[in-house]
Design an enzyme around this catalytic site. Structure first.
Site, PDB file in Angstrom:
ATOM      1  N   GLU A 119       9.191  15.834  15.667  1.00 22.35           N
ATOM      2  CA  GLU A 119       9.870  15.554  13.772  1.00 22.35           C
ATOM      3  C   GLU A 119       9.426  16.685  12.564  1.00 22.35           C
ATOM      4  O   GLU A 119       8.054  16.680  12.342  1.00 22.35           O
ATOM      5  CB  GLU A 119       9.945  13.732  13.360  1.00 22.35           C
ATOM      6  CG  GLU A 119      10.434  13.842  11.790  1.00 22.35           C
ATOM      7  CD  GLU A 119      10.025  12.579  11.508  1.00 22.35           C
ATOM      8  OE1 GLU A 119       9.245  11.811  11.317  1.00 22.35           O
ATOM      9  OE2 GLU A 119      11.048  11.289  10.936  1.00 22.35           O
ATOM     10  N   CYS A 122      14.086   9.772   6.930  1.00 16.77           N
ATOM     11  CA  CYS A 122      14.091   9.726   7.954  1.00 16.77           C
ATOM     12  C   CYS A 122      15.267   9.775   9.179  1.00 16.77           C
ATOM     13  O   CYS A 122      15.122  10.058  10.069  1.00 16.77           O
ATOM     14  CB  CYS A 122      13.384   8.440   8.289  1.00 16.77           C
ATOM     15  SG  CYS A 122      13.985   6.741   6.979  1.00 16.77           S
ATOM     16  N   GLU A 155       9.127   1.278  10.382  1.00 14.90           N
ATOM     17  CA  GLU A 155      10.715   2.129  10.835  1.00 14.90           C
ATOM     18  C   GLU A 155       9.865   3.051  10.774  1.00 14.90           C
ATOM     19  O   GLU A 155       9.565   4.115  10.074  1.00 14.90           O
ATOM     20  CB  GLU A 155      10.846   1.048   9.341  1.00 14.90           C
ATOM     21  CG  GLU A 155      12.637   2.071   9.189  1.00 14.90           C
ATOM     22  CD  GLU A 155      12.841   1.748   7.546  1.00 14.90           C
ATOM     23  OE1 GLU A 155      13.171   2.417   6.962  1.00 14.90           O
ATOM     24  OE2 GLU A 155      13.110   0.296   7.751  1.00 14.90           O
ATOM     25  N   GLY A 209       6.873   5.275   8.213  1.00 11.45           N
ATOM     26  CA  GLY A 209       6.435   6.146   8.204  1.00 11.45           C
ATOM     27  C   GLY A 209       6.516   7.018   9.608  1.00 11.45           C
ATOM     28  O   GLY A 209       7.596   6.970  10.002  1.00 11.45           O
ATOM     29  N   LYS A 254       0.593  -1.054  -0.492  1.00  9.63           N
ATOM     30  CA  LYS A 254       0.191  -0.067   0.061  1.00  9.63           C
ATOM     31  C   LYS A 254       0.942   1.079   0.728  1.00  9.63           C
ATOM     32  O   LYS A 254       1.515   1.628   1.395  1.00  9.63           O
ATOM     33  CB  LYS A 254      -0.857  -0.159   1.234  1.00  9.63           C
ATOM     34  CG  LYS A 254      -2.715   0.779   0.803  1.00  9.63           C
ATOM     35  CD  LYS A 254      -2.120   1.865   1.132  1.00  9.63           C
ATOM     36  CE  LYS A 254      -1.360   2.534   2.457  1.00  9.63           C
ATOM     37  NZ  LYS A 254      -1.974   4.434   1.982  1.00  9.63           N
TER      38      LYS A 254
HETATM   39  P1  NAI Z   1       2.219   8.724   7.469  1.00  8.07           P
HETATM   40  O1  NAI Z   1       3.246   8.267   8.642  1.00  8.07           O
HETATM   41  O2  NAI Z   1       0.540   8.684   8.218  1.00  8.07           O
HETATM   42  O3  NAI Z   1       1.764   7.957   6.181  1.00  8.07           O
HETATM   43  C1  NAI Z   1       2.497   6.389   6.131  1.00  8.07           C
HETATM   44  C2  NAI Z   1       2.181   5.736   5.664  1.00  8.07           C
HETATM   45  O4  NAI Z   1       0.656   5.180   6.839  1.00  8.07           O
HETATM   46  C3  NAI Z   1       0.643   6.014   4.091  1.00  8.07           C
HETATM   47  O5  NAI Z   1       1.152   4.815   3.176  1.00  8.07           O
HETATM   48  C4  NAI Z   1      -0.648   6.449   4.748  1.00  8.07           C
HETATM   49  O6  NAI Z   1      -1.281   6.329   3.715  1.00  8.07           O
HETATM   50  C5  NAI Z   1      -0.653   4.909   5.685  1.00  8.07           C
HETATM   51  N1  NAI Z   1      -1.987   4.938   6.514  1.00  8.07           N
HETATM   52  C6  NAI Z   1      -2.170   5.583   7.034  1.00  8.07           C
HETATM   53  N2  NAI Z   1      -2.946   6.255   8.808  1.00  8.07           N
HETATM   54  C7  NAI Z   1      -2.794   4.364   8.433  1.00  8.07           C
HETATM   55  C8  NAI Z   1      -3.800   3.257   8.947  1.00  8.07           C
HETATM   56  N3  NAI Z   1      -4.313   4.021  10.299  1.00  8.07           N
HETATM   57  N4  NAI Z   1      -3.858   2.635   8.600  1.00  8.07           N
HETATM   58  C9  NAI Z   1      -2.668   1.835   8.060  1.00  8.07           C
HETATM   59  N5  NAI Z   1      -1.814   2.893   6.988  1.00  8.07           N
HETATM   60  C10 NAI Z   1      -1.921   3.908   7.732  1.00  8.07           C
HETATM   61  O7  NAI Z   1       2.555  10.110   7.634  1.00  8.07           O
HETATM   62  P2  NAI Z   1       1.798  11.183   6.742  1.00  8.07           P
HETATM   63  O8  NAI Z   1       0.734  11.402   7.313  1.00  8.07           O
HETATM   64  O9  NAI Z   1       2.142  11.085   5.169  1.00  8.07           O
HETATM   65  O10 NAI Z   1       3.042  12.328   6.700  1.00  8.07           O
HETATM   66  C11 NAI Z   1       2.866  12.979   8.675  1.00  8.07           C
HETATM   67  C12 NAI Z   1       4.475  13.110   8.949  1.00  8.07           C
HETATM   68  O11 NAI Z   1       4.821  12.194   9.014  1.00  8.07           O
HETATM   69  C13 NAI Z   1       5.731  13.846   8.494  1.00  8.07           C
HETATM   70  O12 NAI Z   1       5.712  15.290   8.395  1.00  8.07           O
HETATM   71  C14 NAI Z   1       6.413  13.284   8.745  1.00  8.07           C
HETATM   72  O13 NAI Z   1       6.890  13.540   9.873  1.00  8.07           O
HETATM   73  C15 NAI Z   1       6.425  11.513   9.252  1.00  8.07           C
HETATM   74  N6  NAI Z   1       6.784  10.807   8.514  1.00  8.07           N
HETATM   75  C16 NAI Z   1       8.584  10.180   8.477  1.00  8.07           C
HETATM   76  C17 NAI Z   1       8.346   8.876   7.484  1.00  8.07           C
HETATM   77  C18 NAI Z   1       9.718   8.655   7.701  1.00  8.07           C
HETATM   78  O14 NAI Z   1      10.365   8.229   7.233  1.00  8.07           O
HETATM   79  N7  NAI Z   1      10.087   8.722   8.998  1.00  8.07           N
HETATM   80  C19 NAI Z   1       8.157   8.874   6.191  1.00  8.07           C
HETATM   81  C20 NAI Z   1       6.624   9.629   6.366  1.00  8.07           C
HETATM   82  C21 NAI Z   1       5.880  10.761   7.032  1.00  8.07           C
END
Ligand code: NAI
Ligand code: MG
Length: 500
Positions: A404, A307, A273, A251, A198
């Site tokens: 972050e 990250c 991660e 994420g 996904k």
């Molecule tokens: P997110 O962590 O919510 O999204 C990452 C993935 O999780 C996406 O594919 C999203 O569709 C999925 N997801 C979201 N809610 C879910 C749920 N309830 N069940 C299953 N999958 C779900 O990240 P977002 O909201 O796009 O970004 C927000 C902040 O997160 C960023 O500003 C950053 O600080 C952090 N982030 C950190 C990452 C890293 O590699 N450390 C990568 C992406 C975001």
């Protein structure tokens, strides 16, 4: 889908085959079959804010079909029961096909996620390297044959076999769409599992293209399924699905916790991660020019949407002014612009929402007394640009220092002694990475011992290798899924005792 949405000419810069691919609404890939019977989701180029493509997005019923397809492929004869060398050969063939399409994939990640094209090429090349490494992993899986300590050896033989887990759900973020899948999928497949991926809703294209290329390389249908969709719909349906045997999530920490909670309902094992607030520590005996280049280069890499970004820089007071000036000089020389322009070093943030979030965190820090030594605001233009920013005077009370940011923002804070450096570096709920810059062996050893981070880089940063485990301490994650840790992560043991 009808018209091309190429208003600012983004697509003029991409190769014709990719342009043609983007013209067609992209279906999901389930069981080797394109599935388009679903509502469309617009895909935006973050450097223009314009729509460049459209994908079909999955609902719970598509996720269910994808999990069933992955299950059927797992149970078929032509995947987990293949000779390990044959499974390795298929992964190596996939790596070769990806390599032949690396320019195309680099362009795709560039326009989908805003990654400067030079960096995008490097990330795809690293992904190919990870696949090649994983191809070898297939044949490195081994169990144990033991002489049991309590059972009479003349009658009992014991073996510990390693078997794949089954269907692995992979939830991916937006910061390097195709490249990250290439990095992670090899180990999942090498160990005999099948996958349902996904991708992030902001960047669904790369995973779809990668899965097509894998199919072209001969991967059996259903081994790699891709269901673009919303986190709250497709993501949630996938992690709650009882047919999923393991979850790999990359994420934010907030979403990671939610996923771990959902997985707990089925006791599905999860590797996470997650985010970071990684420190870089600069000691006065370091090669300061090299330290400044390395810290700034990595803090602003991918506009800070990385990250491991070193976002908190701690500098010995003796060299503080010099290092601060150097960081600002590097930040000022960065070229902020559209990703396909080869002179661009720093692209846009992923979305308008992300830009607002980053500017909000910076703004609240400035209001509370921090100072922008450089940057601190948005860059004009249709894209979601933020100027490379160096903050001083931040405190632990400020959200910009605690959370972050995931933008081109770092803070610089002086320290006086080594104990204070350790305390400041570890004063965070995160523990993904840390960088240490010093010419002294004793300092390096002390830091190696005391820093709470899954990855410690000494006189370097972001030094990744597919052979090395990667992951976080504390709230930066759980489990390691790469390198020597991959086999443990993606297999389970079966203990067999045979009596004669
Ligand atoms: P997110 O962590 O919510 O999204 C990452 C993935 O999780 C996406 O594919 C999203 O569709 C999925 N997801 C979201 N809610 C879910 C749920 N309830 N069940 C299953 N999958 C779900 O990240 P977002 O909201 O796009 O970004 C927000 C902040 O997160 C960023 O500003 C950053 O600080 C952090 N982030 C950190 C990452 C890293 O590699 N450390 C990568 C992406 C975001
Ligand atoms: Mg996009």
């Amino acid at each position: 889908m009808t018209s091309t949405r190429d208003g600012a000419g983004t697509l003029a810069g991409v190769q014709p085959s990719l342009r043609a691919w983007l013209e067609v609404s992209r279906p999901m890939l389930i069981g080797g079959v394109p599935v388009g019977d679903a509502p469309p989701l617009a895909v935006e180029d973050p450097s223009t804010g314009l729509r460049i493509a459209e994908v079909a997005i999955a609902g719970a019923e598509h996720v269910d079909r994808a999990v069933s397809s992955a299950r059927a492929a797992f149970e078929a004869d032509d995947w987990r029961w293949l000779a390990a060398s044959d499974r390795g050969r298929l992964i190596r063939a996939a790596a070769a096909v990806v390599d032949r399409h690396s320019d195309e994939l680099a362009q795709l990640d560039a326009i989908d996620a805003g990654i400067p094209i030079g960096l995008s090429r490097e990330l795809i090349a690293a992904g190919v390297g990870s696949l090649e490494y994983a191809a070898g992993t297939a044949a490195r899986i081994s169990g144990d044959a033991l002489a049991p300590s309590g059972l009479p050896g003349d009658r009992f033989g014991a073996r510990v076999l390693r078997e794949p887990l089954g269907v692995v759900a992979m939830i991916l973020p937006w910061n390097s769409p195709a490249a990250m899948l290439l990095d992670k999928i090899g180990n999942v497949l090498a160990t005999g599992n099948t996958a349902v991926v996904k991708p992030a809703e902001q960047t669904p294209l790369g995973a779809l293209r990668v899965a097509e290329l894998f199919a072209g390389a001969g991967l059996p249908p259903g081994v790699l399924n891709v269901v673009p969709g919303l986190g709250s719909v497709a993501g949630a349906a996938l992690v709650e699905h009882p047919g999923v045997d393991a979850i790999s999530f990359t994420g934010s920490t907030v979403t990671g916790k939610r996923i771990a909670a959902a997985a707990a309902a089925n006791l599905t094992p999860v590797s996470l991660e997650l985010g970071g607030k990684s420190p870089a520590l600069v000691f006065p005996d370091a090669d300061l020019d090299a330290a400044v280049e390395t810290v700034a280069g990595n803090a602003f890499l991918l506009s800070g949407q990385f990250c491991t970004a070193p976002s908190r820089v701690f500098v010995h007071r003796q060299v503080f002014d010099e290092v601060l000036a150097g960081l600002c000089a590097v930040a000022g020389a960065l070229v902020v612009g559209p990703p396909l322009d080869p002179s661009t070093t720093t692209g846009p943030l992923i979305s308008g929402a992300q830009r607002e979030r980053v500017l909000g965190l910076v703004g609240s820090g400035l209001l509370a007394g921090a100072r922008a030594a450089c940057g601190g605001d948005a860059v004009d233009g249709p894209g979601h640009y933020v100027a490379p920013t160096v903050l001083t005077g931040t405190t632990r009370e400020m959200a910009v220092e605690r959370e972050e940011v995931f933008g081109p923002v770092l803070s610089v804070t002086p320290f006086d002694g080594i104990d204070e450096a350790v305390r400041l570096a570890n004063d965070t709920p995160y523990g993904l990475a840390a960088g240490v810059f010093t010419g002294g062996l004793a300092t390096a050893e002390r830091m190696t011992r005391d820093l709470q981070a899954g990855n410690v880089w000494i006189n370097c940063y972001n030094a990744f290798d597919p052979a090395l485990p990667f992951g976080g301490y504390k709230q930066s994650g759980r489990a390691r899924e790469s390198g020597t840790a991959a086999i443990d992560r993606y297999t389970q043991t079966k203990t067999v005792v045979t009596a004669t």
